[in-house]
Design a protein around this motif. Structure first.
Motif, PDB file in Angstrom:
ATOM      1  N   SER A  43      29.673  35.191  40.146  1.00 44.65           N
ATOM      2  CA  SER A  43      30.824  34.855  40.988  1.00 44.65           C
ATOM      3  C   SER A  43      30.748  33.417  41.481  1.00 44.65           C
ATOM      4  O   SER A  43      29.664  32.860  41.628  1.00 44.65           O
ATOM      5  N   LYS A  44      31.923  32.892  41.783  1.00 43.94           N
ATOM      6  CA  LYS A  44      31.999  31.600  42.464  1.00 43.94           C
ATOM      7  C   LYS A  44      32.215  31.807  43.955  1.00 43.94           C
ATOM      8  O   LYS A  44      31.887  30.954  44.757  1.00 43.94           O
ATOM      9  N   ASP A  45      32.792  32.983  44.296  1.00 38.87           N
ATOM     10  CA  ASP A  45      33.076  33.272  45.696  1.00 38.87           C
ATOM     11  C   ASP A  45      33.336  34.765  45.854  1.00 38.87           C
ATOM     12  O   ASP A  45      33.629  35.462  44.884  1.00 38.87           O
ATOM     13  N   LEU A  46      33.210  35.243  47.074  1.00 40.54           N
ATOM     14  CA  LEU A  46      33.555  36.611  47.473  1.00 40.54           C
ATOM     15  C   LEU A  46      34.370  36.504  48.747  1.00 40.54           C
ATOM     16  O   LEU A  46      34.074  35.663  49.595  1.00 40.54           O
ATOM     17  N   ALA A  47      35.365  37.368  48.892  1.00 42.98           N
ATOM     18  CA  ALA A  47      36.155  37.323  50.122  1.00 42.98           C
ATOM     19  C   ALA A  47      36.801  38.670  50.395  1.00 42.98           C
ATOM     20  O   ALA A  47      37.282  39.337  49.478  1.00 42.98           O
ATOM     21  N   TRP A  48      36.807  39.027  51.673  1.00 45.75           N
ATOM     22  CA  TRP A  48      37.614  40.148  52.124  1.00 45.75           C
ATOM     23  C   TRP A  48      39.021  39.601  52.263  1.00 45.75           C
ATOM     24  O   TRP A  48      39.257  38.663  53.020  1.00 45.75           O
ATOM     25  N   VAL A  49      39.943  40.164  51.521  1.00 39.43           N
ATOM     26  CA  VAL A  49      41.312  39.667  51.480  1.00 39.43           C
ATOM     27  C   VAL A  49      42.234  40.719  52.082  1.00 39.43           C
ATOM     28  O   VAL A  49      42.198  41.885  51.683  1.00 39.43           O
ATOM     29  N   GLY A  50      43.051  40.299  53.023  1.00 39.24           N
ATOM     30  CA  GLY A  50      44.020  41.216  53.623  1.00 39.24           C
ATOM     31  C   GLY A  50      44.992  41.713  52.570  1.00 39.24           C
ATOM     32  O   GLY A  50      45.382  40.961  51.666  1.00 39.24           O
ATOM     33  N   PHE A  51      45.383  42.969  52.682  1.00 36.57           N
ATOM     34  CA  PHE A  51      46.337  43.525  51.725  1.00 36.57           C
ATOM     35  C   PHE A  51      47.607  42.661  51.656  1.00 36.57           C
ATOM     36  O   PHE A  51      48.192  42.518  50.596  1.00 36.57           O
ATOM     37  N   ASP A  52      47.987  42.085  52.799  1.00 37.27           N
ATOM     38  CA  ASP A  52      49.200  41.264  52.833  1.00 37.27           C
ATOM     39  C   ASP A  52      49.049  39.947  52.076  1.00 37.27           C
ATOM     40  O   ASP A  52      50.036  39.300  51.735  1.00 37.27           O
ATOM     41  N   MET A  53      47.815  39.534  51.755  1.00 33.88           N
ATOM     42  CA  MET A  53      47.568  38.279  51.042  1.00 33.88           C
ATOM     43  C   MET A  53      47.076  38.501  49.608  1.00 33.88           C
ATOM     44  O   MET A  53      46.950  37.551  48.844  1.00 33.88           O
ATOM     45  N   THR A  54      46.799  39.744  49.250  1.00 34.70           N
ATOM     46  CA  THR A  54      46.201  40.025  47.943  1.00 34.70           C
ATOM     47  C   THR A  54      47.115  39.627  46.792  1.00 34.70           C
ATOM     48  O   THR A  54      46.673  38.971  45.837  1.00 34.70           O
ATOM     49  N   ALA A  55      48.372  39.979  46.860  1.00 35.06           N
ATOM     50  CA  ALA A  55      49.304  39.654  45.769  1.00 35.06           C
ATOM     51  C   ALA A  55      49.374  38.150  45.544  1.00 35.06           C
ATOM     52  O   ALA A  55      49.376  37.681  44.399  1.00 35.06           O
ATOM     53  N   GLU A  56      49.396  37.388  46.608  1.00 33.14           N
ATOM     54  CA  GLU A  56      49.441  35.933  46.484  1.00 33.14           C
ATOM     55  C   GLU A  56      48.184  35.397  45.798  1.00 33.14           C
ATOM     56  O   GLU A  56      48.249  34.499  44.957  1.00 33.14           O
ATOM     57  N   LEU A  57      47.037  35.960  46.124  1.00 31.29           N
ATOM     58  CA  LEU A  57      45.766  35.486  45.564  1.00 31.29           C
ATOM     59  C   LEU A  57      45.597  35.860  44.093  1.00 31.29           C
ATOM     60  O   LEU A  57      45.105  35.062  43.304  1.00 31.29           O
ATOM     61  N   VAL A  58      46.012  37.061  43.712  1.00 34.86           N
ATOM     62  CA  VAL A  58      45.782  37.526  42.331  1.00 34.86           C
ATOM     63  C   VAL A  58      46.955  37.233  41.404  1.00 34.86           C
ATOM     64  O   VAL A  58      46.868  37.487  40.196  1.00 34.86           O
ATOM     65  N   GLY A  59      48.040  36.719  41.941  1.00 38.00           N
ATOM     66  CA  GLY A  59      49.188  36.378  41.100  1.00 38.00           C
ATOM     67  C   GLY A  59      49.800  37.608  40.465  1.00 38.00           C
ATOM     68  O   GLY A  59      50.053  38.602  41.127  1.00 38.00           O
ATOM     69  N   ASN A  60      49.988  37.557  39.172  1.00 36.97           N
ATOM     70  CA  ASN A  60      50.680  38.659  38.491  1.00 36.97           C
ATOM     71  C   ASN A  60      49.723  39.657  37.861  1.00 36.97           C
ATOM     72  O   ASN A  60      50.065  40.300  36.885  1.00 36.97           O
ATOM     73  N   ASN A  61      48.525  39.813  38.395  1.00 35.58           N
ATOM     74  CA  ASN A  61      47.573  40.784  37.855  1.00 35.58           C
ATOM     75  C   ASN A  61      48.068  42.195  38.191  1.00 35.58           C
ATOM     76  O   ASN A  61      47.835  42.716  39.274  1.00 35.58           O
ATOM     77  N   ALA A  62      48.768  42.788  37.236  1.00 39.33           N
ATOM     78  CA  ALA A  62      49.430  44.079  37.461  1.00 39.33           C
ATOM     79  C   ALA A  62      48.456  45.183  37.848  1.00 39.33           C
ATOM     80  O   ALA A  62      48.787  46.052  38.652  1.00 39.33           O
ATOM     81  N   SER A  63      47.253  45.164  37.291  1.00 40.95           N
ATOM     82  CA  SER A  63      46.323  46.256  37.601  1.00 40.95           C
ATOM     83  C   SER A  63      45.824  46.174  39.039  1.00 40.95           C
ATOM     84  O   SER A  63      45.654  47.197  39.693  1.00 40.95           O
ATOM     85  N   ILE A  64      45.604  44.979  39.550  1.00 43.54           N
ATOM     86  CA  ILE A  64      45.188  44.846  40.944  1.00 43.54           C
ATOM     87  C   ILE A  64      46.350  45.207  41.866  1.00 43.54           C
ATOM     88  O   ILE A  64      46.164  45.893  42.873  1.00 43.54           O
TER      89      ILE A  64
END
Length: 183
Positions: A148-169
């Protein structure tokens, strides 16, 4: 979870997501290959992941994958281990340093078959990823692994923005946000 139990879980797996439902026969067919759990199967092989969430279901733990340069759930190769639940838990511990990991449900949480690009050592191939829902404590220190380059606890409200169009996530996020997932 041995191969026989995995076959039973896959055979009985139900999902409201059509794209996921369409993958089930491929997962079942792969079980018949004697090297399905090994990287030696160059066309594709089983992997296992942990969709790690906090108890309140407000955050997920994601890793910035060193090779793929994407924010993803934690997980990895089975490397011959047919117990994919064990693989998912081991990978989650190794990639995060967390000791508070707790399996929410022993059944499969999500399935995804995704293409991995060719690299210096491996041709392009598929990962048949079996995912499990895992809880962890957010206040526990994280340890970034070499993968990994990084690990982060990501709020559900920010997850879509971070993962872009990753449909499975986005699908796992939607499943987690549904009311039928008990706290």
């Amino acid at each position: 979870m041995d191969k026989r139990l995995l076959k039973e879980f896959l055979s009985n797996y139900r999902t409201p997501f059509e794209e996921e439902k369409a993958m089930i026969p491929d997962f079942l067919a792969l079980l018949d290959d004697p090297i399905a759990f090994s990287r030696d199967r160059k066309e594709g092989h089983f992997t296992a992941s942990a969709w790690i969430v906090n108890r309140r279901r407000t955050h997920t733990l994601l890793t910035l994958h060193r090779k793929l340069q994407k924010w993803l759930q934690l997980g990895g190769h089975a490397d011959g281990n047919q117990n994919l639940l064990e693989v998912a838990m081991d990978e989650a511990r190794e990639e995060s340093g967390l000791t508070s990991l707790r399996l929410v449900d022993r059944f499969i949480f999500d399935l995804d078959r995704h293409l991995i690009p060719a690299n210096a050592t491996d041709p392009q191939h598929f990962h048949y990823d079996v995912r499990f829902l895992i809880e962890a404590e957010m206040d526990e220190p994280l340890i970034i692994s070499p993968e990994s380059k990084d690990l982060a606890w990501v709020g559900f409200d920010m997850t879509a923005e971070l993962v872009g169009n990753n449909a499975s996530i986005l699908r796992m996020l939607e499943k987690t946000s549904r009311s039928e997932i008990l706290l």
